[in-house]
Motif scaffolding. Structure first.
Motif, PDB file in Angstrom:
ATOM      1  N   GLU A   1      -7.792  -5.594   2.643  1.00 21.06           N
ATOM      2  CA  GLU A   1      -7.947  -6.404   1.430  1.00 21.06           C
ATOM      3  C   GLU A   1      -8.601  -5.599   0.315  1.00 21.06           C
ATOM      4  O   GLU A   1      -8.165  -5.643  -0.840  1.00 21.06           O
ATOM      5  CB  GLU A   1      -8.769  -7.660   1.723  1.00 21.06           C
ATOM      6  CG  GLU A   1      -8.948  -8.540   0.487  1.00 21.06           C
ATOM      7  CD  GLU A   1      -9.740  -9.813   0.747  1.00 21.06           C
ATOM      8  OE1 GLU A   1     -10.087 -10.515  -0.231  1.00 21.06           O
ATOM      9  OE2 GLU A   1     -10.031 -10.121   1.932  1.00 21.06           O
TER      10      GLU A   1
ATOM     11  N   ARG B   1       0.841  -1.207   0.000  1.00 20.65           N
ATOM     12  CA  ARG B   1       0.000   0.000   0.000  1.00 20.65           C
ATOM     13  C   ARG B   1       0.870   1.249   0.000  1.00 20.65           C
ATOM     14  O   ARG B   1       0.660   2.188   0.771  1.00 20.65           O
ATOM     15  CB  ARG B   1      -0.967   0.009   1.193  1.00 20.65           C
ATOM     16  CG  ARG B   1      -1.943  -1.144   1.202  1.00 20.65           C
ATOM     17  CD  ARG B   1      -3.178  -0.870   2.041  1.00 20.65           C
ATOM     18  NE  ARG B   1      -2.883  -0.484   3.406  1.00 20.65           N
ATOM     19  CZ  ARG B   1      -2.643  -1.333   4.384  1.00 20.65           C
ATOM     20  NH1 ARG B   1      -2.611  -2.633   4.142  1.00 20.65           N
ATOM     21  NH2 ARG B   1      -2.426  -0.911   5.615  1.00 20.65           N
TER      22      ARG B   1
ATOM     23  N   SER C   1      -0.081  -8.459  -0.464  1.00 20.96           N
ATOM     24  CA  SER C   1      -1.002  -8.089   0.613  1.00 20.96           C
ATOM     25  C   SER C   1      -0.844  -8.968   1.855  1.00 20.96           C
ATOM     26  O   SER C   1      -1.488  -8.721   2.876  1.00 20.96           O
ATOM     27  CB  SER C   1      -2.452  -8.187   0.113  1.00 20.96           C
ATOM     28  OG  SER C   1      -2.651  -7.394  -1.037  1.00 20.96           O
TER      29      SER C   1
ATOM     30  N   ASN D   1      -6.194  -2.945  -1.090  1.00 16.00           N
ATOM     31  CA  ASN D   1      -5.192  -3.518  -1.977  1.00 16.00           C
ATOM     32  C   ASN D   1      -5.797  -3.939  -3.313  1.00 16.00           C
ATOM     33  O   ASN D   1      -5.172  -3.785  -4.369  1.00 16.00           O
ATOM     34  CB  ASN D   1      -4.527  -4.718  -1.297  1.00 16.00           C
ATOM     35  CG  ASN D   1      -3.619  -4.306  -0.149  1.00 16.00           C
ATOM     36  OD1 ASN D   1      -3.029  -3.228  -0.177  1.00 16.00           O
ATOM     37  ND2 ASN D   1      -3.517  -5.145   0.863  1.00 16.00           N
TER      38      ASN D   1
END
Length: 514
Positions: free
Chosen positions: A262, A5, A423, A265
């Motif tokens: 989640e 991120r 992730s 991402n």
């Protein structure tokens, strides 16, 4: 490829690769030796245990860059134990040049988390922001806790980081998946070993509280701020905590604070796909396009084939590191942040396809802030430390990732699998997350300008729409174009709207498009 991120402006690093920034030392400067030029005024009374921090005086000194001064500000390491240990935060400023009456201080942050605000101030904002803005504001930056000059988080040595950035993040079998898991675990263990004391205290909430201390010691009643990318979340968090002290806030390239990790991402995966499609459309119209000149679909397939080829047979680079799939993907991703880098990407891809991986490796090194001597800035270390505190992990096992891969690949056939596995990075973090996804309204704050770019790769446009809608005083300013963030990137319409807001306090009409 490791996105974590990573939300920061990238036009500057790509355009000025190799530029050495002279920074401020983070020494233990006395908090009372030299008074700040502006006496504190109109300051809301802080809690008693925070009073020494809010009333400290900064000792400004020359820091080696013409026109800039540096200081060290103290803040509590743990706001729940303000009488305990403190942390030293590096601050820099360039005083208002005039003409015109001084409005106050304008704090800037380029995002990340992990980007050096002082580096951004000295290399760009303090000299490149519009002259009328610099004339009437002291341009100010503080490296957030754990970042750059402010007691930086450290995790891996240079050679260890070299190895880490080459780990395959699109595993083809269980063995490669286990290797990736081990790499994430080793990264987290290195952070705990080298920076365990600070790791629990680098959240965005704590960084926002630090900004309020800085506002007070600078003598400003309100915080005026331009935050880019992740810096929009930092600014919105400040407005949520201190709405009555919120002045003119520009949040450019916004993050949606209501989304869990989640979903963030996966949205970012789709954002990079949108940016790649724009690049591909441009590329196939160029005579030097290494992805062909027939169609976007053909260009997409050629890039996927290239990634598969360098995964199987890495390309030489003229040094010990070869260009494998992970570094090649990172180099491509870096160019998606700024359409001005597209010619550079075409050339680098052509070279890599011809057997020379050095140009694309250089673009990956820019993304990771790797110096030619093999050392790394702490960008990726701080990035993980902040992200993993701010939100619970997207995934905690490769089994969870595998179930999510189809949705990520639907978002991006090119980058989906790699983004899904990236992730997983917070899944093995030694500190439990202290933040949660939630809407930010900041009731009572002055008008806040949220800027979104329609084909932004790192912060998809719908995030700007969402944040502007959440903020009780949010107003949305849209740039119809490519690249990450909009202010200062060539749109007179965007720049005029923001400059007017910063100088006169008049926000653009909600829904303005440029």
């Amino acid at each position: 490829m490791d996105t974590r991120r990573l939300l920061r402006t990238f036009a500057l690093p790509l355009a000025t690769a190799g530029l050495l920034l002279s920074g401020c030392s983070g020494g233990n400067a006395s908090t009372g030796a030299v008074a700040s030029d502006a006496p504190p005024s109109g300051r809301a009374a802080p809690a008693a245990d925070l009073e020494p921090y809010y009333t400290q005086k900064l000792a400004w000194r020359d820091c080696g860059v013409p026109g800039f001064q540096c200081a060290t500000m103290k803040a509590p390491l743990d706001y729940d134990d303000a009488d305990g240990d403190s942390i030293d935060l590096a601050v820099a400023r360039k005083k208002a040049t005039g003409p015109g009456g001084r409005i106050g201080s304008l704090l800037v942050n380029p995002g990340g988390p992990g980007g050096s605000a002082i580096g951004y101030l000295q290399a760009y904002a303090g000299i490149g922001y519009p002259a009328p803005v610099r004339a009437r504001y002291d341009m100010v930056a503080v490296d957030p806790r754990g970042v750059a000059r402010s007691e930086p988080v450290e995790c891996l040595t240079g050679p260890q980081m070299d190895a880490y950035t080459q780990v395959d993040q699109t595993p083809d079998d269980g063995t490669e998946a286990a290797e990736l898991t081990t790499a994430f675990k080793d990264f987290a263990a290195g952070c705990e070993q080298r920076s365990g004391a600070i790791l629990p205290h680098v959240s965005t909430v704590e960084a926002a509280r630090d900004m309020d201390i800085l506002r007070a010691v600078l003598g400003d009643e309100k915080l005026h701020y331009v935050g880019a990318s992740y810096g929009t979340f930092l600014g919105a968090t400040y407005a949520e905590l201190f709405p009555d002290r919120t002045g003119r806030l520009v949040l450019d390239g916004a993050l949606d604070p209501s989304l869990p990790a989640e979903e963030l991402n996966r949205d970012q995966t789709a954002g990079f796909e949108t940016a790649f499609q724009a690049f591909a459309r441009d590329c196939i119209g160029q005579p030097d396009c290494p992805l062909g000149t027939t169609s976007v679909a053909d260009a997409t397939q050629r890039l996927k084939d290239f990634f598969a080829e360098v995964d199987a047979r890495p390309v030489p680079t003229g040094e010990t590191r070869e260009l494998g799939e992970s570094l090649a993907t990172t180099g491509v991703i870096a160019a998606m942040y700024d359409e001005g880098a597209w010619p550079q990407l075409r050339s680098a891809l052509a070279a890599a396809m011809a057997g020379d991986g050095a140009p694309l490796l250089a673009m990956a090194d820019s993304y990771y802030e790797r110096s030619p001597d093999g050392t790394y800035a702490n960008l990726m270390f701080a990035n993980a430390a902040v992200n993993c505190l701010d939100l619970p992990a997207a995934f905690t096992s490769t089994e969870q990732v595998e179930k999510a891969v189809p949705a990520f690949e639907k978002a991006s056939p090119v980058f989906g699998k790699g983004f899904a596995y990236a992730s997983l990075n917070c899944g093995f973090w030694p500190e439990e997350a202290t933040g949660t996804a939630h809407r930010i309204a900041a009731e009572g704050a002055a008008p806040i300008v949220v800027v979104g770019t329609t084909r932004d790769p790192a912060t998809p446009y719908k995030w700007a729409e969402a944040l502007a809608d959440q903020l009780s005083s949010g107003t949305l300013l849209t740039y119809e174009g490519d690249g990450h963030t909009a202010y200062g990137r060539g749109s007179d319409c965007i720049d005029t709207a923001i400059n007017t807001y910063l100088l006169e306090g008049t926000a653009p009409e909600d829904g303005t498009r440029c």
